[in-house]
Scaffold this motif. Structure first.
Motif, PDB file in Angstrom:
ATOM      1  N   TYR A   1      41.479   9.772  -4.482  1.00 13.92           N
ATOM      2  CA  TYR A   1      40.214  10.351  -4.940  1.00 13.92           C
ATOM      3  C   TYR A   1      40.386  11.021  -6.299  1.00 13.92           C
ATOM      4  O   TYR A   1      41.446  11.562  -6.614  1.00 13.92           O
TER       5      TYR A   1
ATOM      6  N   PRO B   1      36.499   7.897  -4.815  1.00 16.29           N
ATOM      7  CA  PRO B   1      37.764   7.152  -4.872  1.00 16.29           C
ATOM      8  C   PRO B   1      37.849   6.334  -6.151  1.00 16.29           C
ATOM      9  O   PRO B   1      36.833   5.809  -6.633  1.00 16.29           O
TER      10      PRO B   1
ATOM     11  N   VAL C   1      50.255  12.861  -0.624  1.00 13.80           N
ATOM     12  CA  VAL C   1      50.029  13.832   0.453  1.00 13.80           C
ATOM     13  C   VAL C   1      50.865  15.081   0.195  1.00 13.80           C
ATOM     14  O   VAL C   1      52.047  15.004  -0.153  1.00 13.80           O
TER      15      VAL C   1
ATOM     16  N   ASN D   1      45.386  15.835   1.629  1.00  7.28           N
ATOM     17  CA  ASN D   1      45.630  15.165   2.903  1.00  7.28           C
ATOM     18  C   ASN D   1      45.572  13.650   2.709  1.00  7.28           C
ATOM     19  O   ASN D   1      45.163  13.157   1.653  1.00  7.28           O
ATOM     20  N   SER D   2      45.974  12.917   3.711  1.00  8.05           N
ATOM     21  CA  SER D   2      46.095  11.463   3.563  1.00  8.05           C
ATOM     22  C   SER D   2      44.757  10.801   3.266  1.00  8.05           C
ATOM     23  O   SER D   2      44.697   9.794   2.561  1.00  8.05           O
ATOM     24  N   GLU D   3      43.644  11.364   3.775  1.00  6.78           N
ATOM     25  CA  GLU D   3      42.329  10.771   3.543  1.00  6.78           C
ATOM     26  C   GLU D   3      41.857  10.964   2.106  1.00  6.78           C
ATOM     27  O   GLU D   3      40.970  10.247   1.640  1.00  6.78           O
ATOM     28  N   SER D   4      42.444  11.932   1.392  1.00  5.56           N
ATOM     29  CA  SER D   4      42.009  12.236   0.028  1.00  5.56           C
ATOM     30  C   SER D   4      42.788  11.479  -1.037  1.00  5.56           C
ATOM     31  O   SER D   4      42.385  11.477  -2.206  1.00  5.56           O
TER      32      SER D   4
END
Length: 203
Positions: free
Chosen positions: A127, A22, A159, A121-124
């Motif tokens: 990054y 990140p 996203v 995706n939202s978690e990435s």
């Protein structure tokens, strides 16, 4: 939307990733620089021309990552990179094939490091990824462009999966700017130019 305004952004998962972190990680610059340096230092020592190809357009906030990186590295002046793709002269869907021809014609043994924004995706989101081999510009917006790069860096700016053009245009500039600063600092640190780092940190 005219073709020269089309984003070059790609979708996460379309290319191999060796390393990801990140942008706000306290060691992000150092770790990205170490990963890049392992590839770039040998090329520099062997006499290859280091070409930094920063893809994107300043007409889309999310897709401005590449031009922002290119502008910051170019402003350092002391770096060994030959920079293509800045805010003033972006490399985008319409002129990419011509720029690739220019790179092959103008540089001895070019080693191309490609930089581009990506969707995931939202978690990435947030990054920064480093991968070997070419990236596929335009994959995130269903654009068929030639693969580019011997090494690549991507920043996940938003996203993907739905209305990609609209998503890119409504991406927060603060996120893109901060990712660009980390990438630019890492690029300069990878080839060890302390004075350049001081300049880029003040941008």
């Amino acid at each position: 939307m005219r073709e020269d305004h089309l984003p070059s952004c790609q979708q996460v998962g379309t290319m191999p990733v060796r390393f990801r972190i990140p942008y706000h990680h306290p060691e992000a610059v150092n770790r990205i620089a170490a990963e890049l340096g392992a590839h770039l230092q040998p090329e520099l020592q062997s006499g290859s021309s280091l070409v930094l190809l920063c893809l994107g357009t300043d007409r889309s906030t999310g897709d401005a990552l590449g031009p922002l990186v290119g502008s910051q590295v170019e402003a350092a002046r002391t770096s060994p990179y030959h920079v293509y793709g800045t805010l003033a002269e972006p490399v985008h869907a319409a002129n990419l094939p011509d720029k690739l021809k220019e790179i092959r014609a103008c540089h001895h043994r070019p080693f191309v490091l490609a930089v581009d924004a990506s969707l995931g995706n939202s978690e990435s989101v947030g990054y920064i990824n480093v991968g070997t081999g070419p990236l596929l510009p335009g994959a995130g917006v269903k654009k068929n462009l030639p693969p580019v790069g011997d090494l690549h860096i991507t920043g996940v700016v938003n996203v993907g999966g739905f209305l990609e053009y609209l998503v890119l245009q409504n991406t927060r500039l603060n996120l893109v700017m901060r990712q660009a600063q980390v990438i630019a600092q890492a690029l300069l640190q990878a080839i060890d130019h302390p004075q350049s780092l001081k300049l880029i940190a003040s941008v």
